[in-house]
Design an enzyme around this catalytic site. Structure first.
Site, mmCIF file in Angstrom:
data_model
loop_
_atom_site.group_PDB
_atom_site.id
_atom_site.type_symbol
_atom_site.label_atom_id
_atom_site.label_comp_id
_atom_site.label_asym_id
_atom_site.label_seq_id
_atom_site.Cartn_x
_atom_site.Cartn_y
_atom_site.Cartn_z
ATOM 1 N N ASN A 10 -14.036 18.849 -38.507
ATOM 2 C CA ASN A 10 -13.801 19.089 -39.927
ATOM 3 C C ASN A 10 -13.339 20.535 -40.122
ATOM 4 O OD1 ASN A 10 -16.528 19.666 -39.173
ATOM 5 N ND2 ASN A 10 -17.204 19.617 -41.291
ATOM 6 N N GLU A 54 -12.861 23.045 -43.220
ATOM 7 C CA GLU A 54 -13.098 23.240 -44.653
ATOM 8 C C GLU A 54 -12.208 24.344 -45.215
ATOM 9 O OE1 GLU A 54 -17.385 23.630 -44.990
ATOM 10 O OE2 GLU A 54 -17.625 21.486 -44.583
ATOM 11 N N GLU A 104 -12.580 13.061 -38.402
ATOM 12 C CA GLU A 104 -11.857 11.840 -38.035
ATOM 13 C C GLU A 104 -10.368 11.985 -38.335
ATOM 14 O OE1 GLU A 104 -14.604 12.178 -39.796
ATOM 15 O OE2 GLU A 104 -15.947 10.467 -39.591
ATOM 16 N N CYS A 152 -16.798 8.984 -44.111
ATOM 17 C CA CYS A 152 -16.548 8.834 -45.548
ATOM 18 C C CYS A 152 -15.592 7.662 -45.780
ATOM 19 C CB CYS A 152 -15.986 10.124 -46.138
ATOM 20 S SG CYS A 152 -14.233 10.392 -45.809
ATOM 21 N N CYS A 171 -12.007 8.140 -44.569
ATOM 22 C CA CYS A 171 -11.849 8.081 -43.103
ATOM 23 C C CYS A 171 -11.971 6.656 -42.591
ATOM 24 C CB CYS A 171 -12.847 8.998 -42.423
ATOM 25 S SG CYS A 171 -12.338 10.722 -42.540
HETATM 26 N N1 THU Z 1 -17.392 15.172 -42.704
HETATM 27 C C1 THU Z 1 -16.614 14.772 -41.640
HETATM 28 O O1 THU Z 1 -15.839 15.575 -41.104
HETATM 29 N N2 THU Z 1 -16.730 13.510 -41.214
HETATM 30 C C2 THU Z 1 -17.641 12.606 -41.670
HETATM 31 O O2 THU Z 1 -17.696 11.481 -41.164
HETATM 32 C C3 THU Z 1 -18.546 12.969 -42.777
HETATM 33 C C4 THU Z 1 -18.283 14.280 -43.416
HETATM 34 C C5 THU Z 1 -17.322 16.574 -43.121
HETATM 35 C C6 THU Z 1 -16.586 16.866 -44.383
HETATM 36 C C7 THU Z 1 -17.189 18.203 -44.799
HETATM 37 O O3 THU Z 1 -16.525 19.245 -44.122
HETATM 38 C C8 THU Z 1 -18.617 18.121 -44.271
HETATM 39 O O4 THU Z 1 -18.627 17.086 -43.314
HETATM 40 C C9 THU Z 1 -19.657 17.848 -45.340
HETATM 41 O O5 THU Z 1 -19.303 16.755 -46.107
#
Ligand code: THU
Length: 130
Positions: free
Chosen positions: A39, A41, A52, A83, A86
């Protein structure tokens, strides 16, 4: 290296200064190659991207459009569910029976499939009139 080990290792590189929730994802393409994502941000929160999505982008950039296995790991009490967005992204490149392993850094695992993650999904057949 197992797919889960790849996801665990790449997770360290996640850029998550706002949520402090690092996620690592690894997907295996039909060729057998492993693609990794984390991830990423952003201070403008909605611009952040999921692990993902990063792994899928790496696969497509490498010229593959079929995935056969997925692993996702995070430091969560229970294996982290992808989520909604994804789930749809994974469905684009896998099949209903594609195995998905969700894991915690502490060692809990949950085995599921793309169909279980996204029942009733929108696909190409819904755009056909015949
Ligand atoms: N996040 C993911 O990268 N993948 C997931 O399956 C769930 C959530 C990330 C998004 C964000 O950067 C952090 O987790 C908190 O939501």
């Amino acid at each position: 290296m197992s797919l889960l080990d790849a996801a665990r290792a790449v997770r360290e590189n996640a850029y998550a200064p706002y949520s402090r929730f690092k996620v690592g994802a690894a997907i295996r393409g039909a060729s057998g190659a492993i693609y990794r994502g984390v991830n990423v941000e952003n201070v403008a929160y909605p611009e952040g991207t999921c692990a993902e999505a990063g792994a899928i982008a790496a696969m497509v950039a490498a010229g593959e459009t079929e995935l056969v296995e997925v692993a996702v790991i995070a430091d969560s009490p229970e294996p982290v569910p992808p989520c909604g967005g994804c789930r749809q992204k994974l469905a684009e490149f896998g099949t209903g029976s594609t195995p998905v392993t969700l894991a915690t850094t502490e060692g809990k695992q949950f085995a599921t499939t793309i169909a279980e993650l996204l029942p009733g999904r929108f696909d190409q057949s819904h755009m056909s009139h015949t």
